[in-house]
Design a protein around this motif. Structure first.
Motif, PDB file in Angstrom:
ATOM      1  N   SER A 185      25.797  18.024 -12.561  1.00 24.94           N
ATOM      2  CA  SER A 185      26.043  17.024 -11.167  1.00 24.94           C
ATOM      3  C   SER A 185      27.384  16.269 -11.431  1.00 24.94           C
ATOM      4  O   SER A 185      27.839  16.090 -10.570  1.00 24.94           O
ATOM      5  N   TYR A 186      27.783  16.026 -12.839  1.00 23.83           N
ATOM      6  CA  TYR A 186      29.225  15.490 -12.864  1.00 23.83           C
ATOM      7  C   TYR A 186      30.169  16.307 -12.289  1.00 23.83           C
ATOM      8  O   TYR A 186      31.108  16.196 -11.780  1.00 23.83           O
ATOM      9  N   HIS A 187      30.282  17.792 -12.762  1.00 21.96           N
ATOM     10  CA  HIS A 187      31.209  18.479 -12.286  1.00 21.96           C
ATOM     11  C   HIS A 187      31.016  18.969 -10.857  1.00 21.96           C
ATOM     12  O   HIS A 187      32.126  19.178 -10.057  1.00 21.96           O
ATOM     13  N   LEU A 188      29.834  19.129 -10.389  1.00 23.36           N
ATOM     14  CA  LEU A 188      29.976  19.397  -8.713  1.00 23.36           C
ATOM     15  C   LEU A 188      30.555  17.831  -8.224  1.00 23.36           C
ATOM     16  O   LEU A 188      30.996  18.224  -7.098  1.00 23.36           O
ATOM     17  N   LYS A 189      30.145  16.668  -8.669  1.00 25.05           N
ATOM     18  CA  LYS A 189      30.810  15.583  -8.024  1.00 25.05           C
ATOM     19  C   LYS A 189      32.576  15.565  -8.024  1.00 25.05           C
ATOM     20  O   LYS A 189      32.966  15.361  -7.102  1.00 25.05           O
ATOM     21  N   ILE A 190      33.007  16.098  -9.153  1.00 30.87           N
ATOM     22  CA  ILE A 190      34.348  16.479  -9.550  1.00 30.87           C
ATOM     23  C   ILE A 190      34.901  17.342  -8.079  1.00 30.87           C
ATOM     24  O   ILE A 190      36.003  17.153  -7.474  1.00 30.87           O
ATOM     25  N   LEU A 191      34.090  18.447  -7.908  1.00 35.61           N
ATOM     26  CA  LEU A 191      34.321  19.330  -6.891  1.00 35.61           C
ATOM     27  C   LEU A 191      34.599  18.727  -5.610  1.00 35.61           C
ATOM     28  O   LEU A 191      35.377  19.052  -4.562  1.00 35.61           O
ATOM     29  N   ARG A 192      33.481  17.864  -5.315  1.00 34.78           N
ATOM     30  CA  ARG A 192      33.301  17.265  -4.124  1.00 34.78           C
ATOM     31  C   ARG A 192      34.410  16.110  -3.787  1.00 34.78           C
ATOM     32  O   ARG A 192      35.004  16.297  -2.933  1.00 34.78           O
ATOM     33  N   GLU A 193      34.706  15.517  -4.612  1.00 32.62           N
ATOM     34  CA  GLU A 193      35.662  14.449  -4.612  1.00 32.62           C
ATOM     35  C   GLU A 193      37.157  15.066  -4.670  1.00 32.62           C
ATOM     36  O   GLU A 193      38.021  14.329  -3.780  1.00 32.62           O
ATOM     37  N   ALA A 194      37.164  16.394  -4.991  1.00 36.13           N
ATOM     38  CA  ALA A 194      38.569  17.025  -4.749  1.00 36.13           C
ATOM     39  C   ALA A 194      38.669  17.765  -3.443  1.00 36.13           C
ATOM     40  O   ALA A 194      39.622  18.330  -2.985  1.00 36.13           O
ATOM     41  N   GLY A 195      37.588  17.889  -2.685  1.00 36.92           N
ATOM     42  CA  GLY A 195      37.320  18.143  -1.441  1.00 36.92           C
ATOM     43  C   GLY A 195      37.213  19.832  -1.219  1.00 36.92           C
ATOM     44  O   GLY A 195      37.459  20.588  -0.164  1.00 36.92           O
ATOM     45  N   LEU A 196      36.653  20.369  -2.290  1.00 36.84           N
ATOM     46  CA  LEU A 196      36.410  21.939  -2.478  1.00 36.84           C
ATOM     47  C   LEU A 196      35.237  22.202  -2.029  1.00 36.84           C
ATOM     48  O   LEU A 196      35.024  23.196  -1.608  1.00 36.84           O
ATOM     49  N   VAL A 197      34.107  21.324  -2.102  1.00 38.10           N
ATOM     50  CA  VAL A 197      33.071  21.564  -1.426  1.00 38.10           C
ATOM     51  C   VAL A 197      32.274  20.320  -0.958  1.00 38.10           C
ATOM     52  O   VAL A 197      32.805  19.282  -1.012  1.00 38.10           O
ATOM     53  N   THR A 198      31.472  20.534  -0.022  1.00 38.96           N
ATOM     54  CA  THR A 198      30.609  19.577   0.787  1.00 38.96           C
ATOM     55  C   THR A 198      28.967  19.849   0.194  1.00 38.96           C
ATOM     56  O   THR A 198      28.743  20.969  -0.280  1.00 38.96           O
ATOM     57  N   SER A 199      28.292  18.680   0.380  1.00 44.18           N
ATOM     58  CA  SER A 199      26.737  18.768  -0.066  1.00 44.18           C
ATOM     59  C   SER A 199      25.914  18.117   0.895  1.00 44.18           C
ATOM     60  O   SER A 199      26.421  17.425   1.527  1.00 44.18           O
ATOM     61  N   GLU A 200      24.767  18.760   1.088  1.00 46.16           N
ATOM     62  CA  GLU A 200      23.764  18.082   1.973  1.00 46.16           C
ATOM     63  C   GLU A 200      22.563  18.102   1.091  1.00 46.16           C
ATOM     64  O   GLU A 200      21.893  19.081   0.595  1.00 46.16           O
ATOM     65  N   ARG A 201      21.720  17.022   1.149  1.00 47.29           N
ATOM     66  CA  ARG A 201      20.642  16.650   0.370  1.00 47.29           C
ATOM     67  C   ARG A 201      19.570  17.311   1.436  1.00 47.29           C
ATOM     68  O   ARG A 201      19.232  16.966   2.634  1.00 47.29           O
ATOM     69  N   ARG A 202      18.383  18.040   1.095  1.00 44.15           N
ATOM     70  CA  ARG A 202      17.533  18.551   1.932  1.00 44.15           C
ATOM     71  C   ARG A 202      16.144  18.323   0.875  1.00 44.15           C
ATOM     72  O   ARG A 202      15.809  19.146  -0.047  1.00 44.15           O
ATOM     73  N   GLY A 203      15.190  17.354   1.161  1.00 44.09           N
ATOM     74  CA  GLY A 203      14.257  16.934   0.244  1.00 44.09           C
ATOM     75  C   GLY A 203      14.621  16.557  -1.128  1.00 44.09           C
ATOM     76  O   GLY A 203      15.450  15.694  -1.332  1.00 44.09           O
ATOM     77  N   THR A 204      14.375  17.241  -2.102  1.00 41.91           N
ATOM     78  CA  THR A 204      14.575  16.926  -3.542  1.00 41.91           C
ATOM     79  C   THR A 204      15.716  17.798  -3.881  1.00 41.91           C
ATOM     80  O   THR A 204      16.316  17.436  -4.949  1.00 41.91           O
ATOM     81  N   TRP A 205      16.390  18.652  -3.324  1.00 39.93           N
ATOM     82  CA  TRP A 205      17.571  19.398  -3.500  1.00 39.93           C
ATOM     83  C   TRP A 205      18.615  19.377  -2.790  1.00 39.93           C
ATOM     84  O   TRP A 205      18.626  18.705  -1.681  1.00 39.93           O
ATOM     85  N   VAL A 206      19.919  19.304  -3.544  1.00 33.67           N
ATOM     86  CA  VAL A 206      21.160  19.315  -2.855  1.00 33.67           C
ATOM     87  C   VAL A 206      21.763  20.769  -2.574  1.00 33.67           C
ATOM     88  O   VAL A 206      21.819  21.675  -3.690  1.00 33.67           O
ATOM     89  N   TYR A 207      22.178  20.987  -1.536  1.00 31.85           N
ATOM     90  CA  TYR A 207      22.821  22.449  -1.222  1.00 31.85           C
ATOM     91  C   TYR A 207      24.213  22.054  -1.158  1.00 31.85           C
ATOM     92  O   TYR A 207      24.679  21.070  -0.471  1.00 31.85           O
ATOM     93  N   TYR A 208      25.036  23.085  -1.667  1.00 33.21           N
ATOM     94  CA  TYR A 208      26.403  23.113  -1.516  1.00 33.21           C
ATOM     95  C   TYR A 208      27.273  24.027  -0.808  1.00 33.21           C
ATOM     96  O   TYR A 208      26.690  25.138  -1.204  1.00 33.21           O
ATOM     97  N   ARG A 209      28.222  23.727  -0.261  1.00 31.23           N
ATOM     98  CA  ARG A 209      28.989  24.879   0.221  1.00 31.23           C
ATOM     99  C   ARG A 209      30.677  24.513   0.062  1.00 31.23           C
ATOM    100  O   ARG A 209      30.946  23.611   0.026  1.00 31.23           O
TER     101      ARG A 209
END
Length: 90
Positions: free
Chosen positions: A42-66
């Protein structure tokens, strides 16, 4: 963006997300590929989000990344190298 991808874990995560079928990856599919705890992933995915490389969307209990294709194109353009014309040794 390059700094975020400078870490091998984040580079691998980004590659997995960018090449995922349907152009998105569930965090549940990503965590099993690493010998790391869920909070570390989750920490590494947060860094990718903050860098603008991925977006995320929560669906229920899971988060999907693009992967952000515009950022991927930008990175590709920055890494593109024009061929140098050959000289005839003069």
């Amino acid at each position: 963006m390059f700094k975020a991808l400078g870490d091998s874990i984040r580079l691998r995560l980004f590659s997995m997300i960018a090449s995922a079928a349907g152009e998105e990856a569930c965090v549940c599919d990503l965590t099993g590929s690493f010998d790391l705890s869920a909070p570390t992933i989750s920490y590494h995915l947060k860094i990718l989000r903050e860098a603008g490389l991925v977006t995320s969307e929560r669906r229920g209990t899971w988060v999907y990344y693009r992967a952000r294709r515009d950022r991927l194109s930008l990175l590709s353009g920055l890494l593109a190298v024009e061929p140098v014309p050959e000289t005839c040794g003069v």
